[in-house]
Scaffold this motif. Structure first.
Motif, mmCIF file in Angstrom:
data_model
loop_
_atom_site.group_PDB
_atom_site.id
_atom_site.type_symbol
_atom_site.label_atom_id
_atom_site.label_comp_id
_atom_site.label_asym_id
_atom_site.label_seq_id
_atom_site.Cartn_x
_atom_site.Cartn_y
_atom_site.Cartn_z
ATOM 1 N N ALA A 278 -36.460 64.250 41.736
ATOM 2 C CA ALA A 278 -36.392 64.013 43.184
ATOM 3 C C ALA A 278 -35.178 63.148 43.478
ATOM 4 O O ALA A 278 -34.689 62.430 42.609
ATOM 5 N N ASN B 126 -34.119 60.096 45.898
ATOM 6 C CA ASN B 126 -34.634 59.055 46.780
ATOM 7 C C ASN B 126 -33.591 58.752 47.851
ATOM 8 O O ASN B 126 -32.462 58.405 47.525
ATOM 9 N N LEU C 13 -32.463 56.298 50.851
ATOM 10 C CA LEU C 13 -32.688 54.891 51.147
ATOM 11 C C LEU C 13 -32.190 54.502 52.534
ATOM 12 O O LEU C 13 -31.254 55.088 53.059
ATOM 13 N N ILE D 107 -36.841 52.939 50.004
ATOM 14 C CA ILE D 107 -36.955 54.396 49.951
ATOM 15 C C ILE D 107 -37.627 54.881 51.226
ATOM 16 O O ILE D 107 -38.738 54.471 51.554
ATOM 17 N N THR E 90 -37.510 58.424 52.096
ATOM 18 C CA THR E 90 -38.065 59.734 51.780
ATOM 19 C C THR E 90 -37.595 60.162 50.398
ATOM 20 O O THR E 90 -36.593 59.671 49.902
ATOM 21 N N MET E 91 -38.344 61.072 49.813
ATOM 22 C CA MET E 91 -37.964 61.679 48.543
ATOM 23 C C MET E 91 -37.873 63.178 48.774
ATOM 24 O O MET E 91 -38.763 63.764 49.393
ATOM 25 N N LYS F 215 -30.424 57.280 45.976
ATOM 26 C CA LYS F 215 -30.605 56.348 44.864
ATOM 27 C C LYS F 215 -30.507 57.074 43.534
ATOM 28 O O LYS F 215 -31.145 58.105 43.328
ATOM 29 N N GLU G 274 -31.427 57.427 39.744
ATOM 30 C CA GLU G 274 -32.554 57.043 38.902
ATOM 31 C C GLU G 274 -32.072 56.249 37.689
ATOM 32 O O GLU G 274 -30.910 56.305 37.303
#
Length: 182
Positions: free
Chosen positions: A71, A73, A75, A80, A82-83, A165, A167
């Motif tokens: 997913a 992310n 920001l 966060i 929404t994903m 974002k 990971e």
């Protein structure tokens, strides 16, 4: 469609799912990146599925890739919001012997299409099928080694925006997050 969706074949090349039960695919494979070579030689796929692009005439592995669900992310103020579902290319590697092999030998220099491009396009098309039929992913993502960034841009990938974002992952320290909208 059949459940064996990944079997892509033309006269010279095929793409198929492989795993540790097919060790000959991995044993002699090298892409020039020691970390990636070790990953494939260990058959360490955990939550991913591995695909091989095979040269049918030479009986050789052109490239290997493993993909998994992920997913992105999004920001706002480091929170966060929404994903978005994505399918991630964990690793994508082309054997050193095939890295500069042309798919279309008659193309002009600016329009060259390489065998590595064909492998990635086959993988992208397969991921689109998976997304449309099974998981509904909006993006395909990866972490490019700096030397491969141009290759991925040439094939439609873009840089993450400032609102996305990255990971955490042990291997992505020097890598560049990129995405392709499906």
């Amino acid at each position: 469609r059949s459940m064996n969706l990944c079997d892509y074949t033309d006269n010279d090349f095929k793409m198929e799912v492989v795993d540790k039960t097919t060790p000959s695919i991995f044993s002699g494979f090298t892409c020039g990146n020691e970390t990636i070579d070790k990953h494939f030689q260990k058959c360490d796929f955990q939550d991913a599925v591995c695909y091989a692009y095979i040269d049918r005439k030479a009986h050789a592995t052109v490239g290997l890739a493993d993909i998994c669900c992920s997913a992105i992310n999004f920001l706002y103020d480091d929170t966060i919001v929404t994903m978005q579902p994505a399918i991630k290319i964990e690793h994508f590697a082309v054997a050193t012997d095939y890295q500069d092999a042309l798919w279309d030998k008659l193309a002009e220099e600016d329009d060259r299409f390489y065998l590595s491009d064909m492998f990635l396009c086959s993988l992208i098309n397969y991921v689109r099928i998976i997304s449309e039929m099974f998981v509904g992913a909006s993006y395909m993502i990866l972490h490019s080694v700096p030397d491969a960034q141009h290759f991925y841009k040439r094939n439609g990938f873009q840089m993450f925006s400032e609102y996305m974002k990255l990971e955490k992952n042990y291997y992505v320290n020097d890598c560049i997050p990129m995405l392709l909208q499906l």
